[in-house]
Design a protein around this motif. Structure first.
Motif, short mmCIF file in Angstrom:
data_model
loop_
_atom_site.label_atom_id
_atom_site.label_comp_id
_atom_site.label_asym_id
_atom_site.label_seq_id
_atom_site.Cartn_x
_atom_site.Cartn_y
_atom_site.Cartn_z
N ALA A 319 5.11 3.43 -9.86
CA ALA A 319 3.90 2.63 -9.81
C ALA A 319 4.22 1.19 -10.20
O ALA A 319 5.12 0.94 -11.02
CB ALA A 319 2.86 3.20 -10.77
N ILE A 320 3.49 0.24 -9.64
CA ILE A 320 3.72 -1.16 -9.99
C ILE A 320 3.34 -1.39 -11.45
O ILE A 320 2.28 -0.97 -11.92
CB ILE A 320 2.95 -2.10 -9.03
CG1 ILE A 320 3.38 -3.54 -9.26
CG2 ILE A 320 1.44 -1.92 -9.17
CD1 ILE A 320 2.95 -4.47 -8.15
N ASN A 331 4.16 -5.92 -0.68
CA ASN A 331 3.22 -5.12 0.11
C ASN A 331 3.30 -3.62 -0.16
O ASN A 331 2.60 -2.84 0.47
CB ASN A 331 3.47 -5.36 1.60
CG ASN A 331 3.11 -6.76 2.03
OD1 ASN A 331 2.27 -7.41 1.41
ND2 ASN A 331 3.75 -7.23 3.09
N HIS A 332 4.19 -3.22 -1.08
CA HIS A 332 4.42 -1.79 -1.29
C HIS A 332 4.51 -1.47 -2.78
O HIS A 332 5.46 -0.82 -3.23
CB HIS A 332 5.67 -1.32 -0.57
CG HIS A 332 5.65 -1.56 0.91
ND1 HIS A 332 6.16 -2.71 1.48
CD2 HIS A 332 5.14 -0.82 1.92
CE1 HIS A 332 5.97 -2.66 2.79
NE2 HIS A 332 5.35 -1.52 3.09
N GLY A 333 3.53 -1.92 -3.54
CA GLY A 333 3.47 -1.64 -4.96
C GLY A 333 2.38 -0.64 -5.27
O GLY A 333 1.21 -1.03 -5.46
N ASN A 345 12.18 4.93 3.28
CA ASN A 345 13.43 4.19 3.13
C ASN A 345 14.21 4.25 4.42
O ASN A 345 14.52 5.33 4.93
CB ASN A 345 14.27 4.74 1.98
CG ASN A 345 15.54 3.95 1.75
OD1 ASN A 345 16.61 4.37 2.16
ND2 ASN A 345 15.43 2.79 1.11
N ALA A 346 14.52 3.08 4.98
CA ALA A 346 15.20 3.02 6.28
C ALA A 346 16.60 3.62 6.23
O ALA A 346 17.13 4.06 7.26
CB ALA A 346 15.27 1.57 6.76
N VAL A 375 7.97 1.24 -0.58
CA VAL A 375 9.28 0.87 -0.04
C VAL A 375 9.94 0.01 -1.11
O VAL A 375 9.32 -0.93 -1.62
CB VAL A 375 9.15 0.08 1.27
CG1 VAL A 375 10.54 -0.30 1.80
CG2 VAL A 375 8.39 0.88 2.33
N VAL A 376 11.18 0.33 -1.47
CA VAL A 376 11.87 -0.42 -2.51
C VAL A 376 12.17 -1.84 -2.01
O VAL A 376 12.27 -2.08 -0.80
CB VAL A 376 13.17 0.29 -2.91
CG1 VAL A 376 14.24 0.16 -1.83
CG2 VAL A 376 13.69 -0.20 -4.25
#
Length: 444
Positions: A319-320, A331-333, A345-346, A375-376
């Motif tokens: 979590a952020i 954009n992913h927190g 994760n790519a 996404v990290v």
């Protein structure tokens, strides 16, 4: 008490009663037995009845539970949920006794990626498995949970390390052995002291112990789990990663007994995820595959089943943190109490694909719960889960999800009091409401 409040109280009780992976498995076995599930033995031939629930354990620390559907698994696939029973901790070494400066200590080995500083100045106890020889001379085993605090790892006073708040480091060999007491043996060797203590504790618990032979023990913090926050917005506890997912998956599986299911539903909870999963009872081992092959009957049926199956790998997400927001992609927190997190994760550290992400989001929609994405940051490394391992080993579709939390791998972690409930609702929709059509359409 509301349904969500009852769920959270059950989670708190489960966390409190599961100080080690073996204890977590035992607690799950008790709930499965209460719900009418039947224990199976891997060494015996299975006679299974559609609509009935079963479970199997391996090594006492990994468990698979399933409810057999009314239709053949080759026709419906298996609706699988995965989690892990282990958490980062300090494990006791085989010859653990140390006598230093008049203090009796136990040597420990760091298990997994432990956040070490929070282990200092905590009231610690011991739990795990003990193997012993009984009075008849036969080997036996028992679970041990001492419960009361028996040890502490004192911090070094700031007066003796003025840089402690700037660049303090922890040497696992030198700084982590917990102190159990003051030694008064006047220089005598402390060897076998722990085994004598273990034998006494087990005898007090009703076991006939002649000699303790070996053990698998971990230290744990005795502070109980709690709901915290002005409005009890948070759950604070040890081992949220990943016992929260074990409990959530278990509750979703047990909920499936409220109606007859066409498809088979299954929960697998493996040990050793925190150290890579490469063991006979870990996700990289053959445990899950062997059970699935027995359910399918033959190779042709097995391959058809895998093609129709989906595994939701449940492992908590980051979590952020309001004090460290820069550690997340803008954009992913994921936020606490904003729903389960789809992890992407790519580089395949997570096994989620766009297809499986879309499927899980549809389960959340069915359950009317929110969901998020993680996404990290592109300039940071990414952790992993049992998801990519199971996907690689089985060839099954996988989506990696989890409840958001703070302080992952600390001795005490924090999650939202709504998120485990949200995740359980989505998993129940996956088991009970999804007709499996989407995944078949994706193949055509």
């Amino acid at each position: 008490m509301t349904e969500q409040a009852e769920f959270n109280q059950g989670l708190i009780d489960f966390l409190q009663d599961s100080p080690s992976p073996a204890h977590a498995v035992l607690m799950m076995e008790k709930q499965l037995a209460k719900a009418g599930f039947t224990a199976l033995n891997e060494s015996e031939e299975w006679q299974l009845t559609p609509g009935q629930g079963y479970w199997i354990t391996r090594g006492a620390c990994s468990i698979i539970a399933f409810r057999l559907g009314e239709q053949a698994v080759a026709e419906t696939g298996v609706r699988m949920m995965g989690a892990h029973t282990d958490s980062p901790c300090l494990k006791v070494k085989p010859k653990a006794e140390l006598l230093r400066q008049g203090c009796l200590q136990l040597g420990v080995e760091v298990y997994g990626g432990v956040l070490l500083h929070p282990w200092f100045d905590r009231d610690l106890s011991l739990a795990g498995q003990v193997h012993f020889r009984n009075k008849a001379g036969k080997l036996s085993s028992a679970l041990l949970d001492i419960k009361q605090p028996i040890a502490i790892i004192p911090s070094l006073a700031i007066h003796l390390n003025r840089e402690a708040n700037k660049n303090a480091t922890v040497n696992a060999q030198l700084h982590l052995p917990p102190i159990l007491g003051v030694d008064e043996s006047e220089g005598a060797s402390p060897n076998l002291v722990l085994r004598h203590w273990l034998a006494t504790w087990l005898r007090d618990a009703g076991h006939e112990v002649a000699e303790v032979i070996d053990y698998d023990l971990c230290f744990y913090d005795t502070q109980p789990p709690a709901l915290i926050g002005l409005e009890q917005e948070f759950i604070s506890s040890a081992r949220l990663d990943n016992l929260l997912s074990c409990y959530t998956g278990l509750k979703a599986l047990l909920q499936s007994d409220k109606q007859t299911q066409a498809a088979t539903s299954l929960l697998v909870c493996n040990d050793h995820e925190e150290v890579g999963s490469a063991s006979a009872i870990g996700a990289e081992g053959p445990f899950l595959e062997s059970v699935l092959r027995r359910l399918s009957g033959n190779e042709q049926q097995y391959q058809r089943m895998i093609a129709r199956s989906l595994l939701i790998s449940c492992d908590n997400a980051h979590a952020i943190h309001p004090n460290y927001a820069d550690k997340h992609d803008d954009n992913h927190g994921p936020k606490i109490n904003a729903g389960p997190v789809i992890k992407v994760n790519a580089n395949q550290r997570y096994a989620t694909s766009s297809e499986t992400s879309a499927l899980f989001s549809s389960f959340c929609d069915m359950a009317k719960v929110p969901y998020q994405h993680f996404v990290v940051r592109s300039d940071m490394g990414c952790g992993s889960t049992i998801g990519p391992i199971a996907g690689t080993k089985l060839g099954v579709r996988v989506v990696d999800v989890g409840a958001p939390q703070w302080s992952m791998h600390s001795i005490r972690e924090t999650a939202g009091s709504k998120d485990a409930w949200y995740l359980s609702q989505a998993l129940q929709a996956f088991i009970s409401e999804w007709d499996g059509a989407d995944i078949l359409l994706a193949e055509s």
